[in-house]
Design a protein around this motif. Sequence first.
Motif, PDB file in Angstrom:
ATOM      1  N   MET A 110      -5.000  31.803 -16.496  1.00 28.59           N
ATOM      2  CA  MET A 110      -3.879  31.282 -18.008  1.00 28.59           C
ATOM      3  C   MET A 110      -5.316  29.707 -18.650  1.00 28.59           C
ATOM      4  SD  MET A 110      -0.339  28.993 -17.044  1.00 28.59           S
ATOM      5  CE  MET A 110       0.190  28.416 -17.579  1.00 28.59           C
ATOM      6  N   ARG A 111      -5.352  29.696 -19.473  1.00 27.32           N
ATOM      7  CA  ARG A 111      -5.864  29.468 -20.165  1.00 27.32           C
ATOM      8  C   ARG A 111      -5.169  28.038 -20.084  1.00 27.32           C
ATOM      9  NH1 ARG A 111      -5.836  30.554 -26.500  1.00 27.32           N
ATOM     10  NH2 ARG A 111      -4.220  29.598 -26.405  1.00 27.32           N
ATOM     11  N   GLU A 112      -6.475  26.841 -20.059  1.00 24.63           N
ATOM     12  CA  GLU A 112      -6.737  25.020 -19.310  1.00 24.63           C
ATOM     13  C   GLU A 112      -5.345  24.730 -21.093  1.00 24.63           C
ATOM     14  OE1 GLU A 112      -7.132  23.709 -16.836  1.00 24.63           O
ATOM     15  OE2 GLU A 112      -8.044  24.942 -15.765  1.00 24.63           O
ATOM     16  N   ILE A 113      -5.014  23.397 -20.688  1.00 19.48           N
ATOM     17  CA  ILE A 113      -4.018  23.113 -21.468  1.00 19.48           C
ATOM     18  C   ILE A 113      -5.178  22.206 -22.956  1.00 19.48           C
ATOM     19  CG2 ILE A 113      -4.093  20.491 -21.576  1.00 19.48           C
ATOM     20  CD1 ILE A 113      -1.534  21.631 -22.511  1.00 19.48           C
ATOM     21  N   HIS A 114      -6.484  22.269 -22.888  1.00 17.08           N
ATOM     22  CA  HIS A 114      -7.459  21.444 -23.777  1.00 17.08           C
ATOM     23  C   HIS A 114      -7.559  22.721 -24.489  1.00 17.08           C
ATOM     24  CE1 HIS A 114     -10.189  22.347 -20.297  1.00 17.08           C
ATOM     25  NE2 HIS A 114     -10.931  22.921 -21.581  1.00 17.08           N
ATOM     26  N   GLU A 115      -7.348  23.754 -23.938  1.00 18.15           N
ATOM     27  CA  GLU A 115      -8.229  25.641 -24.667  1.00 18.15           C
ATOM     28  C   GLU A 115      -7.017  25.683 -25.556  1.00 18.15           C
ATOM     29  OE1 GLU A 115      -8.409  27.945 -21.437  1.00 18.15           O
ATOM     30  OE2 GLU A 115     -10.636  27.888 -21.581  1.00 18.15           O
ATOM     31  N   ILE A 116      -5.566  25.252 -25.261  1.00 21.33           N
ATOM     32  CA  ILE A 116      -4.907  25.549 -26.666  1.00 21.33           C
ATOM     33  C   ILE A 116      -4.426  24.566 -26.731  1.00 21.33           C
ATOM     34  CG2 ILE A 116      -1.970  26.162 -26.384  1.00 21.33           C
ATOM     35  CD1 ILE A 116      -2.284  26.801 -23.432  1.00 21.33           C
ATOM     36  N   ILE A 117      -4.799  23.068 -26.782  1.00 18.29           N
ATOM     37  CA  ILE A 117      -4.444  22.115 -27.984  1.00 18.29           C
ATOM     38  C   ILE A 117      -5.811  22.498 -28.922  1.00 18.29           C
ATOM     39  CG2 ILE A 117      -5.087  19.692 -28.263  1.00 18.29           C
ATOM     40  CD1 ILE A 117      -3.706  19.358 -25.891  1.00 18.29           C
ATOM     41  N   GLY A 118      -6.435  22.879 -28.501  1.00 19.41           N
ATOM     42  CA  GLY A 118      -7.664  23.409 -29.575  1.00 19.41           C
ATOM     43  C   GLY A 118      -7.650  24.108 -30.432  1.00 19.41           C
ATOM     44  N   SER A 119      -6.467  24.904 -30.599  1.00 17.07           N
ATOM     45  CA  SER A 119      -5.772  26.612 -30.873  1.00 17.07           C
ATOM     46  C   SER A 119      -4.864  25.697 -31.677  1.00 17.07           C
ATOM     47  CB  SER A 119      -6.517  27.704 -30.707  1.00 17.07           C
ATOM     48  OG  SER A 119      -4.790  27.596 -29.025  1.00 17.07           O
ATOM     49  N   ILE A 120      -4.407  25.216 -32.320  1.00 12.40           N
ATOM     50  CA  ILE A 120      -2.751  24.732 -32.575  1.00 12.40           C
ATOM     51  C   ILE A 120      -3.062  23.528 -34.068  1.00 12.40           C
ATOM     52  CG2 ILE A 120      -1.792  25.178 -30.621  1.00 12.40           C
ATOM     53  CD1 ILE A 120      -1.032  22.291 -30.577  1.00 12.40           C
ATOM     54  N   SER A 121      -2.358  23.658 -35.234  1.00 14.15           N
ATOM     55  CA  SER A 121      -2.835  22.643 -36.170  1.00 14.15           C
ATOM     56  C   SER A 121      -2.904  21.367 -35.709  1.00 14.15           C
ATOM     57  CB  SER A 121      -1.955  22.994 -37.009  1.00 14.15           C
ATOM     58  OG  SER A 121      -0.436  22.580 -36.690  1.00 14.15           O
ATOM     59  N   PRO A 122      -3.191  20.632 -36.524  1.00 14.02           N
ATOM     60  CA  PRO A 122      -3.434  19.121 -36.096  1.00 14.02           C
ATOM     61  C   PRO A 122      -2.169  18.202 -36.391  1.00 14.02           C
ATOM     62  CG  PRO A 122      -4.933  19.569 -37.877  1.00 14.02           C
ATOM     63  CD  PRO A 122      -4.054  20.925 -37.627  1.00 14.02           C
ATOM     64  N   ARG A 123      -1.157  18.976 -37.159  1.00 16.12           N
ATOM     65  CA  ARG A 123       0.545  18.042 -36.540  1.00 16.12           C
ATOM     66  C   ARG A 123       0.798  18.622 -34.891  1.00 16.12           C
ATOM     67  NH1 ARG A 123       3.575  17.568 -42.193  1.00 16.12           N
ATOM     68  NH2 ARG A 123       1.515  16.720 -43.605  1.00 16.12           N
ATOM     69  N   ALA A 124       1.048  19.687 -34.722  1.00 16.43           N
ATOM     70  CA  ALA A 124       1.784  20.136 -33.739  1.00 16.43           C
ATOM     71  C   ALA A 124       0.427  19.267 -32.037  1.00 16.43           C
ATOM     72  CB  ALA A 124       1.265  22.034 -33.302  1.00 16.43           C
ATOM     73  N   LYS A 125      -0.779  19.097 -33.040  1.00 10.50           N
ATOM     74  CA  LYS A 125      -1.926  18.259 -31.599  1.00 10.50           C
ATOM     75  C   LYS A 125      -0.964  17.244 -31.060  1.00 10.50           C
ATOM     76  CE  LYS A 125      -6.132  20.415 -32.403  1.00 10.50           C
ATOM     77  NZ  LYS A 125      -7.065  20.491 -33.007  1.00 10.50           N
ATOM     78  N   ALA A 126      -0.938  16.855 -32.628  1.00 11.08           N
ATOM     79  CA  ALA A 126      -0.392  15.029 -32.485  1.00 11.08           C
ATOM     80  C   ALA A 126       1.539  15.302 -32.538  1.00 11.08           C
ATOM     81  CB  ALA A 126      -0.177  14.559 -34.111  1.00 11.08           C
ATOM     82  N   MET A 127       2.495  15.994 -32.351  1.00 12.37           N
ATOM     83  CA  MET A 127       3.886  15.995 -31.789  1.00 12.37           C
ATOM     84  C   MET A 127       3.570  16.092 -30.730  1.00 12.37           C
ATOM     85  SD  MET A 127       4.968  14.808 -33.969  1.00 12.37           S
ATOM     86  CE  MET A 127       6.720  15.134 -33.200  1.00 12.37           C
ATOM     87  N   LEU A 128       1.873  17.089 -29.644  1.00 11.60           N
ATOM     88  CA  LEU A 128       2.503  17.427 -28.004  1.00 11.60           C
ATOM     89  C   LEU A 128       1.731  15.882 -27.467  1.00 11.60           C
ATOM     90  CD1 LEU A 128       0.550  20.403 -27.787  1.00 11.60           C
ATOM     91  CD2 LEU A 128       2.839  20.319 -26.933  1.00 11.60           C
ATOM     92  N   ALA A 129       0.837  15.381 -28.840  1.00 12.75           N
ATOM     93  CA  ALA A 129       1.035  13.765 -27.833  1.00 12.75           C
ATOM     94  C   ALA A 129       1.573  12.652 -27.701  1.00 12.75           C
ATOM     95  CB  ALA A 129      -0.829  13.058 -28.341  1.00 12.75           C
ATOM     96  N   VAL A 130       2.797  12.833 -28.448  1.00 12.22           N
ATOM     97  CA  VAL A 130       4.027  11.773 -29.314  1.00 12.22           C
ATOM     98  C   VAL A 130       5.092  12.178 -27.629  1.00 12.22           C
ATOM     99  CG1 VAL A 130       5.724  11.599 -30.464  1.00 12.22           C
ATOM    100  CG2 VAL A 130       3.724  11.505 -31.378  1.00 12.22           C
ATOM    101  N   LYS A 131       5.190  13.567 -27.617  1.00 16.55           N
ATOM    102  CA  LYS A 131       5.855  14.213 -26.597  1.00 16.55           C
ATOM    103  C   LYS A 131       5.059  13.649 -25.213  1.00 16.55           C
ATOM    104  CE  LYS A 131       8.082  18.382 -24.794  1.00 16.55           C
ATOM    105  NZ  LYS A 131       8.168  19.484 -24.780  1.00 16.55           N
ATOM    106  N   ALA A 132       4.002  14.218 -25.059  1.00 18.65           N
ATOM    107  CA  ALA A 132       3.732  14.127 -23.995  1.00 18.65           C
ATOM    108  C   ALA A 132       3.394  12.395 -24.080  1.00 18.65           C
ATOM    109  CB  ALA A 132       1.911  13.721 -23.791  1.00 18.65           C
TER     110      ALA A 132
END
Length: 68
Positions: free
Chosen positions: A1-23
């Motif tokens: 299973m991929r680490e969360i930082h690997e997943i974060i590295g492969s998504i759009s900037p807006r999606a990254k921002a929304m993950l940060a907001v949610k967390a």
Amino acid sequence: MREIHEIIGSISPRAKAMLAVKATSRLGSFSRAASELNVTQSAISHLVAQAEDFLNTQLFVRQAGPYS
């Protein structure tokens, strides 16, 4: 299973921002969100600021300690 930082590295900037907001919202602090997402607190701060910019609204009241 991929680490969360690997997943974060492969998504759009807006999606990254929304993950940060949610967390940040769920955990109550930039530091805890950073720890969960395996990034720096500064990265979370920048991502939340980006989300606030493209949503054109302040999402968190900044203060020392947990956010509200």
